[in-house]
Design an enzyme around this catalytic site. Structure first.
Site, short mmCIF file in Angstrom:
data_model
loop_
_atom_site.label_atom_id
_atom_site.label_comp_id
_atom_site.label_asym_id
_atom_site.label_seq_id
_atom_site.Cartn_x
_atom_site.Cartn_y
_atom_site.Cartn_z
N LYS A 159 -46.01 30.15 -19.66
CA LYS A 159 -46.04 31.55 -19.21
C LYS A 159 -45.09 31.77 -18.03
O LYS A 159 -44.96 30.90 -17.17
CB LYS A 159 -47.45 31.93 -18.74
CG LYS A 159 -48.48 32.06 -19.84
CD LYS A 159 -49.78 32.54 -19.22
CE LYS A 159 -50.75 33.03 -20.27
NZ LYS A 159 -51.97 33.57 -19.63
N GLY A 166 -47.41 41.46 -22.00
CA GLY A 166 -47.40 40.57 -23.16
C GLY A 166 -46.09 39.82 -23.32
O GLY A 166 -45.90 39.07 -24.28
N GLU A 201 -50.67 26.67 -19.54
CA GLU A 201 -52.10 26.85 -19.75
C GLU A 201 -52.47 26.31 -21.11
O GLU A 201 -51.68 26.42 -22.06
CB GLU A 201 -52.45 28.35 -19.76
CG GLU A 201 -52.89 28.91 -18.44
CD GLU A 201 -53.19 30.40 -18.51
OE1 GLU A 201 -53.20 31.03 -17.46
OE2 GLU A 201 -53.39 30.93 -19.62
N LYS A 202 -53.64 25.76 -21.22
CA LYS A 202 -54.17 25.39 -22.53
C LYS A 202 -54.34 26.65 -23.36
O LYS A 202 -54.68 27.71 -22.83
CB LYS A 202 -55.53 24.72 -22.33
CG LYS A 202 -56.15 24.18 -23.60
CD LYS A 202 -57.49 23.51 -23.26
CE LYS A 202 -58.20 23.05 -24.51
NZ LYS A 202 -57.40 22.05 -25.28
N GLU A 275 -58.41 39.81 -15.33
CA GLU A 275 -58.45 39.54 -16.77
C GLU A 275 -58.94 38.11 -17.05
O GLU A 275 -58.56 37.17 -16.34
CB GLU A 275 -57.06 39.74 -17.39
CG GLU A 275 -56.58 41.18 -17.30
CD GLU A 275 -55.33 41.46 -18.12
OE1 GLU A 275 -55.17 42.62 -18.55
OE2 GLU A 275 -54.52 40.53 -18.33
N ASN A 291 -54.29 42.29 -12.50
CA ASN A 291 -53.34 43.40 -12.47
C ASN A 291 -53.68 44.27 -11.27
O ASN A 291 -54.79 44.80 -11.17
CB ASN A 291 -53.40 44.20 -13.78
CG ASN A 291 -52.84 43.41 -14.94
OD1 ASN A 291 -51.87 42.66 -14.79
ND2 ASN A 291 -53.43 43.54 -16.11
N ARG A 293 -53.15 47.19 -10.12
CA ARG A 293 -52.79 48.61 -10.33
C ARG A 293 -53.85 49.24 -11.23
O ARG A 293 -54.75 48.54 -11.71
CB ARG A 293 -51.44 48.67 -11.04
CG ARG A 293 -51.47 47.80 -12.31
CD ARG A 293 -50.29 48.02 -13.22
NE ARG A 293 -50.15 46.97 -14.22
CZ ARG A 293 -50.76 46.92 -15.38
NH1 ARG A 293 -51.62 47.89 -15.73
NH2 ARG A 293 -50.58 45.93 -16.23
P1 ADP Z 1 -52.58 47.21 -19.45
O1 ADP Z 1 -53.68 46.26 -19.53
O2 ADP Z 1 -52.72 48.26 -18.41
O3 ADP Z 1 -52.14 47.70 -20.76
P2 ADP Z 1 -50.11 45.92 -19.60
O4 ADP Z 1 -49.86 44.54 -19.10
O5 ADP Z 1 -50.12 46.16 -21.05
O6 ADP Z 1 -51.43 46.32 -18.92
O7 ADP Z 1 -49.06 46.87 -18.91
C1 ADP Z 1 -49.16 48.28 -18.86
C2 ADP Z 1 -47.81 48.87 -18.94
O8 ADP Z 1 -46.92 48.28 -18.02
C3 ADP Z 1 -47.19 48.71 -20.30
O9 ADP Z 1 -46.47 49.88 -20.57
C4 ADP Z 1 -46.28 47.51 -20.12
O10 ADP Z 1 -45.19 47.57 -21.01
C5 ADP Z 1 -45.85 47.65 -18.69
N1 ADP Z 1 -45.60 46.37 -18.00
C6 ADP Z 1 -46.51 45.58 -17.41
N2 ADP Z 1 -45.95 44.52 -16.82
C7 ADP Z 1 -44.63 44.62 -17.03
C8 ADP Z 1 -43.48 43.83 -16.65
N3 ADP Z 1 -43.59 42.71 -15.93
N4 ADP Z 1 -42.28 44.25 -17.07
C9 ADP Z 1 -42.16 45.37 -17.79
N5 ADP Z 1 -43.19 46.17 -18.15
C10 ADP Z 1 -44.41 45.81 -17.78
P1 ADP Z 2 -49.58 39.62 -19.47
O1 ADP Z 2 -49.29 39.43 -18.01
O2 ADP Z 2 -48.38 39.73 -20.30
O3 ADP Z 2 -50.62 40.67 -19.70
P2 ADP Z 2 -51.69 37.62 -19.88
O4 ADP Z 2 -51.66 36.32 -19.17
O5 ADP Z 2 -52.63 38.65 -19.39
O6 ADP Z 2 -50.20 38.20 -19.93
O7 ADP Z 2 -51.96 37.34 -21.41
C1 ADP Z 2 -51.78 38.34 -22.39
C2 ADP Z 2 -52.53 37.97 -23.66
O8 ADP Z 2 -52.04 36.72 -24.17
C3 ADP Z 2 -54.02 37.75 -23.49
O9 ADP Z 2 -54.75 38.96 -23.54
C4 ADP Z 2 -54.32 36.85 -24.67
O10 ADP Z 2 -54.36 37.56 -25.87
C5 ADP Z 2 -53.11 35.95 -24.71
N1 ADP Z 2 -53.31 34.74 -23.88
C6 ADP Z 2 -52.94 34.58 -22.60
N2 ADP Z 2 -53.26 33.35 -22.14
C7 ADP Z 2 -53.85 32.70 -23.16
C8 ADP Z 2 -54.39 31.38 -23.34
N3 ADP Z 2 -54.38 30.48 -22.35
N4 ADP Z 2 -54.91 31.06 -24.56
C9 ADP Z 2 -54.91 31.95 -25.56
N5 ADP Z 2 -54.42 33.19 -25.46
C10 ADP Z 2 -53.89 33.59 -24.29
MG MG Z 3 -52.56 40.69 -19.01
#
Ligand code: ADP
Ligand code: ADP
Ligand code: MG
Length: 465
Positions: A159, A166, A201-202, A275, A291, A293
């Site tokens: 990650k 995502g 991460e696992k 989360e 997050n 925000r």
């Molecule tokens: P939520 O759980 O609020 O949906 P998301 O991680 O999906 O959180 O992010 C919400 C919004 O912010 C989405 O429109 C996503 O594309 C944008 N976003 C979040 N993190 C980033 C990032 N690091 N770079 C670009 N866009 C981001």
């Molecule tokens: P982002 O910052 O892009 O939101 P997250 O770390 O919150 O990234 O992870 C986004 C999604 O990816 C999670 O909601 C889950 O579906 C998947 N994910 C993240 N970490 C793991 C994990 N260690 N094992 C399995 N799925 C994961």
């Molecule tokens: Mg997330």
């Protein structure tokens, strides 16, 4: 209220949501916008609007100086960043404070600490919150990382420490893949987020995504219960609920309390979301990120608690202490949100910008639609395709599902193709009705059900063509 005028540094449905919260508190609003957004709903309803630059986000919604100048010119005293864009940019929060303005969110230092996903894991562990087995902080040595990955057991997730939305996540199935993917992930993270830091991460298989809303004033922190967001495509949420029917009362209490504990441990100020992944098989939960925000899916929490989370975050930013104790936060009934995107769900979610030539908005008991739409509005092609969120509330999950079907049947957006048919199809899926889902459930279901979605689009008139 020391905030008299709030500038909204965002666009779309969240800008509308922030303006409403400000108005409800008697605060005037300034909406900034790009050339492409002069006609957006938030501009129409705000007290004032300021053009801050060209359509490209880098030259408008991500331009700190342009936003600060707009605040100065309009004599705004606070800035709300919404989600996405500059909302999790610590330097922006600091620049706002240095300009003598109030940033509606935590301090730049807190954003930097919790926004670095590797550092946040360390902080969570310190606060006694279980984390996914993985590296302590960012990886500095590839050989050591490869040894750790083997020890944790494949598959492992690589990650980006600065990732979000995502993006910046890779899965390595074995040691060889890990050696190849880890350096790639790092250089991609550097290009995408300006920070090449990665951690591992696992992979928790068949996990649910469960997250906890928190509110904190720098001294105390409370939780506002959990949301389940297991229905995801490309690791992005498409459907969210509160509460999660997967938790027993004891686990719910532990999970939610751990989120408030983490917030308190960093002196958190504002609204935030912690989360987790939840493993049904073992009943274990693991912190994944925070997050710092407001989140897209905050309305489901508002529906079950009766809170105005955006209003509360503005009050906290203005210096008010938390107005509630933990015992005040009761939850009632069940709420579901679906994300309506201008995308074709029967065609690999191809973006579908265009002009809205007709619009029927669902309302009535237990239905809320947070959106950016009006008849004649042209959806620009430059940004995120989220048009709005359809949110329902019912006395229990079954009632909420029925109500979602009713609201979707009332909804009509002419001129665009949206994800509405996806949700009509999902409402007929047994696993969705029984909530037997996990974060990898939706993608194979989509593969198998594209025809069903396409048929629904035809019968409901959900396509533009
Ligand atoms: P939520 O759980 O609020 O949906 P998301 O991680 O999906 O959180 O992010 C919400 C919004 O912010 C989405 O429109 C996503 O594309 C944008 N976003 C979040 N993190 C980033 C990032 N690091 N770079 C670009 N866009 C981001
Ligand atoms: P982002 O910052 O892009 O939101 P997250 O770390 O919150 O990234 O992870 C986004 C999604 O990816 C999670 O909601 C889950 O579906 C998947 N994910 C993240 N970490 C793991 C994990 N260690 N094992 C399995 N799925 C994961
Ligand atoms: Mg997330």
């Amino acid at each position: 209220m020391p905030i008299r005028k709030l500038l909204v540094a965002n666009r779309g449905e969240i800008a509308v949501r922030v303006i409403r919260a400000a108005r409800d508190l008697g605060i005037a609003t300034v909406q900034v916008h790009s050339d492409a957004d002069a006609e957006m709903l938030a501009v129409r309803i705000a007290d004032e609007a300021v053009n801050i630059g060209p359509p490209q986000a880098a030259k408008s919604y991500l331009d700190t100086q342009a936003i600060l100048k707009a605040a100065k010119d309009t004599r705004a005293d606070a800035i709300h960043p919404g989600y996405g864009f500059l909302s999790e940019n610590g330097s922006f929060a600091t620049a706002v404070a240095d300009a003598g303005l109030i940033f509606v969110g935590p301090s730049g230092d807190t954003i930097n600490l919790m926004g670095d996903k590797a550092a946040a894991r360390v902080q969570a562990a310190k606060a006694g919150v279980p984390t996914v087995p993985g590296s302590d902080g960012v990886i500095s040595d590839m050989d050591e990382a490869a040894r750790l990955a083997a020890e944790i057991g494949f598959p492992v997730m690589i990650k980006a420490a600065a990732g979000g939305g995502g993006r910046g996540i890779r899965i390595a199935e074995n040691a060889e893949e890990f050696r190849k993917l880890a350096p790639q992930a790092s250089s991609e993270a550097k290009a995408a987020f300006g920070d090449g830091g990665i951690y591992i991460e696992k992979v928790i298989e068949k996990a649910r995504h469960i997250e906890v809303q928190i509110l904190a004033d720098g001294i105390d922190a409370i939780h506002c219960w959990e949301r389940e967001c297991s229905l995801q495509r490309r690791r992005q949420k498409v459907w969210e609920e509160a509460p999660s029917t997967a938790l027993d009362p004891d686990t719910r209490e532990k999970l939610c309390t751990s989120a408030a504990d983490l917030a308190r441990s960093v002196g958190y100020k504002g609204a935030g979301t912690v989360e987790y992944l939840f493993d049904d098989a073992t009943g274990d939960f693991y912190f994944i990120e925070m997050n710092t925000r407001i989140q897209v899916e905050h309305p489901v929490t508002e529906m079950i608690t009766g809170l105005d989370l955006v209003g509360e975050m503005i009050r906290i930013a203005a210096g008010e202490p938390l107005r509630f104790t933990q015992a005040d936060i009761a939850a009632r009934g069940h709420s579901i949100e679906v994300r309506l995107n201008a995308e074709d769900p029967a065609n690999n979610f191809m973006p579908f910008p265009g002009m809205i030539s007709g619009l029927d908005i669902p309302t009535g008991p237990g239905v809320r639609f947070d959106h950016m739409l009006y008849h004649g509005y042209g959806v620009p092609p430059f940004y995120d395709s989220l048009l709005g969120k359809l949110i329902v509330h019912g006395e229990n999950r079954e009632a909420a599902l029925t109500r979602l079907g009713r609201a979707l049947a009332e909804l009509r957006i002419d001129g665009l193709t949206t994800t509405a048919a996806l949700f009509e199809a999902l409402l007929t899926a047994d696993d969705v009705r029984s909530n037997m889902v996990h974060t990898k459930w939706l993608e194979p279901w989509l593969e198998a059900n594209t025809d069903t979605i396409a048929k629904l689009q035809l019968t409901e008139g959900d396509t533009a063509a």
